[in-house]
Design an enzyme around this catalytic site. Structure first.
Site, short mmCIF file in Angstrom:
data_model
loop_
_atom_site.label_atom_id
_atom_site.label_comp_id
_atom_site.label_asym_id
_atom_site.label_seq_id
_atom_site.Cartn_x
_atom_site.Cartn_y
_atom_site.Cartn_z
N LYS A 178 0.84 -1.22 0.00
CA LYS A 178 0.00 0.00 0.00
C LYS A 178 0.87 1.26 0.00
O LYS A 178 0.69 2.16 -0.81
CB LYS A 178 -0.92 0.03 1.24
N ARG A 221 -10.31 0.84 7.96
CA ARG A 221 -9.86 -0.49 8.36
C ARG A 221 -10.92 -1.25 9.14
O ARG A 221 -10.66 -2.37 9.58
CB ARG A 221 -8.67 -0.30 9.27
N ARG A 245 11.80 -4.84 5.61
CA ARG A 245 11.55 -3.44 5.22
C ARG A 245 12.35 -2.45 6.08
O ARG A 245 12.51 -2.64 7.27
CB ARG A 245 10.07 -3.15 5.37
N ARG A 265 10.63 -0.19 11.57
CA ARG A 265 9.46 0.03 12.42
C ARG A 265 9.44 -0.93 13.60
O ARG A 265 9.79 -2.10 13.49
CB ARG A 265 8.18 -0.17 11.59
N ARG A 309 -1.15 -8.55 13.18
CA ARG A 309 -1.70 -7.56 12.24
C ARG A 309 -2.49 -8.24 11.12
O ARG A 309 -3.51 -7.75 10.68
CB ARG A 309 -0.56 -6.72 11.66
P1 AP5 Z 1 4.83 -1.60 2.00
O1 AP5 Z 1 4.45 -0.87 0.76
O2 AP5 Z 1 5.56 -0.89 3.04
O3 AP5 Z 1 3.53 -2.37 2.58
P2 AP5 Z 1 2.21 -1.80 3.25
O4 AP5 Z 1 1.05 -2.44 2.55
O5 AP5 Z 1 2.23 -0.31 3.32
O6 AP5 Z 1 2.33 -2.50 4.67
P3 AP5 Z 1 2.26 -1.91 6.15
O7 AP5 Z 1 3.03 -2.85 7.01
O8 AP5 Z 1 2.63 -0.47 6.18
O9 AP5 Z 1 0.73 -2.08 6.43
P4 AP5 Z 1 0.05 -2.08 7.79
O10 AP5 Z 1 -1.35 -1.99 7.33
O11 AP5 Z 1 0.35 -3.24 8.65
O12 AP5 Z 1 0.68 -0.82 8.57
P5 AP5 Z 1 0.17 0.66 8.82
O13 AP5 Z 1 1.33 1.54 8.87
O14 AP5 Z 1 -0.96 0.98 7.92
O15 AP5 Z 1 5.66 -2.88 1.53
C1 AP5 Z 1 6.29 -3.73 2.48
C2 AP5 Z 1 7.69 -4.13 1.99
O16 AP5 Z 1 7.57 -4.96 0.85
C3 AP5 Z 1 8.56 -2.94 1.58
O17 AP5 Z 1 9.86 -3.15 2.04
C4 AP5 Z 1 8.53 -2.97 0.04
O18 AP5 Z 1 9.77 -2.55 -0.48
C5 AP5 Z 1 8.26 -4.43 -0.27
N1 AP5 Z 1 7.37 -4.56 -1.41
C6 AP5 Z 1 6.25 -3.82 -1.67
N2 AP5 Z 1 5.67 -4.25 -2.81
C7 AP5 Z 1 6.43 -5.28 -3.28
C8 AP5 Z 1 6.34 -6.14 -4.44
N3 AP5 Z 1 5.36 -6.00 -5.35
N4 AP5 Z 1 7.31 -7.08 -4.58
C9 AP5 Z 1 8.30 -7.22 -3.67
N5 AP5 Z 1 8.45 -6.43 -2.56
C10 AP5 Z 1 7.51 -5.48 -2.37
O19 AP5 Z 1 -0.46 0.52 10.29
C11 AP5 Z 1 0.38 0.28 11.40
C12 AP5 Z 1 -0.45 0.24 12.67
O20 AP5 Z 1 -1.09 1.52 12.88
C13 AP5 Z 1 -1.63 -0.76 12.69
O21 AP5 Z 1 -1.21 -2.04 13.10
C14 AP5 Z 1 -2.58 -0.10 13.71
O22 AP5 Z 1 -2.13 -0.30 15.04
C15 AP5 Z 1 -2.41 1.39 13.41
N6 AP5 Z 1 -3.36 1.88 12.40
C16 AP5 Z 1 -3.05 2.44 11.19
N7 AP5 Z 1 -4.16 2.78 10.52
C17 AP5 Z 1 -5.21 2.45 11.33
C18 AP5 Z 1 -6.63 2.54 11.19
N8 AP5 Z 1 -7.19 3.05 10.08
N9 AP5 Z 1 -7.41 2.08 12.20
C19 AP5 Z 1 -6.86 1.58 13.34
N10 AP5 Z 1 -5.52 1.44 13.53
C20 AP5 Z 1 -4.70 1.88 12.52
MG MG Z 2 2.41 1.08 4.89
#
Ligand code: AP5
Ligand code: MG
Ligand code: ZN
Length: 216
Positions: A13, A88, A127, A161, A172
């Site tokens: 994402k 979410r 990552r 992170r 997660r």
């Molecule tokens: P990356 O693009 O970083 O993945 P991502 O989908 O952004 O994954 P996240 O871990 O950020 O998602 P998340 O939903 O768990 O975390 P968030 O910060 O939203 O890609 C990952 C890696 O893979 C990178 O190194 C990249 O280089 C590699 N990659 C990408 N695409 C690739 C491909 N096609 N091929 C190979 N490699 C690839 O949330 C964190 C925390 O915040 C949550 O757990 C929760 O506690 C809180 N939170 C956030 N939003 C909310 C909400 N709306 N409601 C409640 N709690 C929330």
């Molecule tokens: Mg992310």
């Protein structure tokens, strides 16, 4: 253009939102990034969020709904936005609809990044980001051109992170299945749901997304 990128942790994402942000001049709105900024600033909100985030659990709906609602009014969202990690839960999806209606805005598309979950743990644990500009990298899949130097800003400092360990990723993923996946039928019923193959190369996923967005 206003869209949602939907997918489990590590689906890509953030990686794709950053690329679309440049290409379409629209703003990436990552609730995860906003919450991490609150945690680093030491704010009350950050303190409340940190424990839950480190445990891989969702923070309360009211907290993220408030953050997004004020962020959408910013100047850089005028051309549109990409929601990354929001909504979410069903309550967040409903609150988003109300919020957009009250601002006379609408959603153009909701795109799911379909991935093989076995690959996600490796993606997340490998990552890291530039400590200076936030550019994203991966130990194996997205290395900087010169080892140890950020392609974007030249910084030599990187960070990982706190929630990117195997145990937390599994929690997660469970939160995604229990609380987030149920919003897919909500958007399917509105005829907004699209899907791309998130297992393809990063560049190829961007091309699939661009194709959908250019047609929207
Ligand atoms: P990356 O693009 O970083 O993945 P991502 O989908 O952004 O994954 P996240 O871990 O950020 O998602 P998340 O939903 O768990 O975390 P968030 O910060 O939203 O890609 C990952 C890696 O893979 C990178 O190194 C990249 O280089 C590699 N990659 C990408 N695409 C690739 C491909 N096609 N091929 C190979 N490699 C690839 O949330 C964190 C925390 O915040 C949550 O757990 C929760 O506690 C809180 N939170 C956030 N939003 C909310 C909400 N709306 N409601 C409640 N709690 C929330
Ligand atoms: Mg992310
Ligand atoms: Zn950098």
């Amino acid at each position: 253009m206003n869209l949602i990128l939907l997918g489990p942790p590590g689906a890509g994402k953030g990686t794709q939102a950053k690329r679309l942000e440049e290409k379409f001049s629209i703003a990436q709105l990552s609730t995860g990034d906003m919450l991490r900024a609150e945690v680093s600033s030491g704010s009350e909100l950050g303190k409340e969020a940190k424990q839950l985030m480190d445990a891989g659990q969702l923070v309360p709906d009211s907290l993220v709904i408030g953050i997004i609602s004020s962020r959408i009014d910013d100047e850089d969202c005028k051309n549109g936005f990409i929601l990354d990690g929001f909504p979410r839960t069903e309550a967040q999806a409903e609150a988003l609809d109300e919020m957009l209606a009250s601002k006379s805005l609408k959603l153009d598309s909701v795109i799911q990044l379909a991935v093989d979950e076995e690959a996600l743990v490796g993606r997340v644990t490998g990552r890291y980001t530039c400590a200076e500009c936030g550019n994203g990298y991966h130990d194996e899949f997205q290395k900087p051109e010169v080892e140890g130097v950020c392609d974007n800003c030249g910084s030599k400092e990187f960070k990982r992170r706190a929630d990117d360990n195997e145990d937390t990723v599994r929690t997660r993923l469970k939160a995604y299945h229990d609380q987030t996946a149920p919003i897919i039928p909500y958007y399917e019923a509105k005829g907004l749901m699209g899907r791309v193959d998130g297992m393809a190369d990063i560049e190829d996923v961007t091309k699939q997304l661009e194709k959908i967005l250019e047609a929207a």
